[in-house]
Design a protein around this motif. Structure first.
Motif, PDB file in Angstrom:
ATOM      1  N   GLU A 190     -11.241  -1.518  -3.109  1.00  0.00           N
ATOM      2  CA  GLU A 190     -10.382  -2.074  -4.170  1.00  0.00           C
ATOM      3  C   GLU A 190     -11.261  -2.615  -5.301  1.00  0.00           C
ATOM      4  O   GLU A 190     -10.958  -2.410  -6.485  1.00  0.00           O
ATOM      5  N   GLU A 217       0.840  -1.208   0.000  1.00  0.00           N
ATOM      6  CA  GLU A 217       0.000   0.000   0.000  1.00  0.00           C
ATOM      7  C   GLU A 217       0.877   1.261   0.000  1.00  0.00           C
ATOM      8  O   GLU A 217       0.548   2.254  -0.654  1.00  0.00           O
ATOM      9  N   THR A 262      -6.189   5.022  -0.799  1.00  0.00           N
ATOM     10  CA  THR A 262      -5.024   4.223  -0.396  1.00  0.00           C
ATOM     11  C   THR A 262      -4.434   4.745   0.915  1.00  0.00           C
ATOM     12  O   THR A 262      -3.972   3.961   1.750  1.00  0.00           O
TER      13      THR A 262
HETATM   14 FE   LIG Z   1      -5.274  -0.404  -1.296  1.00  0.00          FE
END
Ligand SMILES: [Fe+2]
Ligand SMILES: [Fe+2]
Length: 163
Positions: free
Chosen positions: A143, A22, A52
């Motif tokens: 996601e 990440e 994110t």
């Molecule tokens: Fe992610």
């Protein structure tokens, strides 16, 4: 004698892997947003950069719930996917094929994350860590939504422009 490793250890190791991933993704996304022509794709990358950052924070919450230090472990899979994205940027710079190339790279990233989060959610549930599973599921939803949005952008605009 040391205890044999168990599913808890495996979950922790995988969390360290995705935590590293990440962090790599959050620094790659602005470069990808800058490189693409399509305003839709640019917007999608920018939105996902913000998401994110939240994924990183959620992982830190998960480490805290587990009472373990938030550590990173080199994830060669994500490094490889990002490296391929850089290759596309160099090889297709200034061409109409750049956007579809970077979009495809971004989807490879999402698919890696979807695979990892899906697995970790299943393990967390098995271990009775429902609060951990819940946090990871919030990220998995984002996601999956991003992956679907990227497919839509590919099918409706980006690919056609490059064809
Ligand atoms: Fe992610
Ligand atoms: Fe993602």
């Amino acid at each position: 004698m040391t205890e044999p490793k168990n599913l808890n250890d495996l979950l922790y190791e995988t969390l360290k892997d995705i935590y590293f991933a990440e962090k790599q993704i959050v620094s790659a996304l602005p470069k990808m947003a800058e490189a693409v022509q399509s305003p839709e794709l640019k917007q999608a990358f920018q939105t996902h950069e913000g998401q994110t950052e939240t994924h990183i924070e959620r992982l830190e919450q998960v480490f805290e719930l587990l009472g373990k230090p938030a550590q990173q472990k080199t994830c060669n899979a994500i490094l490889g996917i990002i490296e391929e994205g850089k290759e596309v940027m160099e090889e297709f710079k200034g061409t109409d094929a750049l956007d579809p190339g970077l979009l495809a790279g971004a989807q490879a990233v999402e698919h890696y994350e979807i695979s990892r989060y899906g697995t970790m959610i299943t393990w967390a549930k098995t271990l009775g860590l429902d609060d951990v599973a819940e946090l990871l599921a919030m990220t998995l939803d984002e996601e999956e939504e991003t992956d679907e949005l990227l497919s839509e952008i590919a099918e409706t605009t980006v690919n056609a422009r490059a064809a």
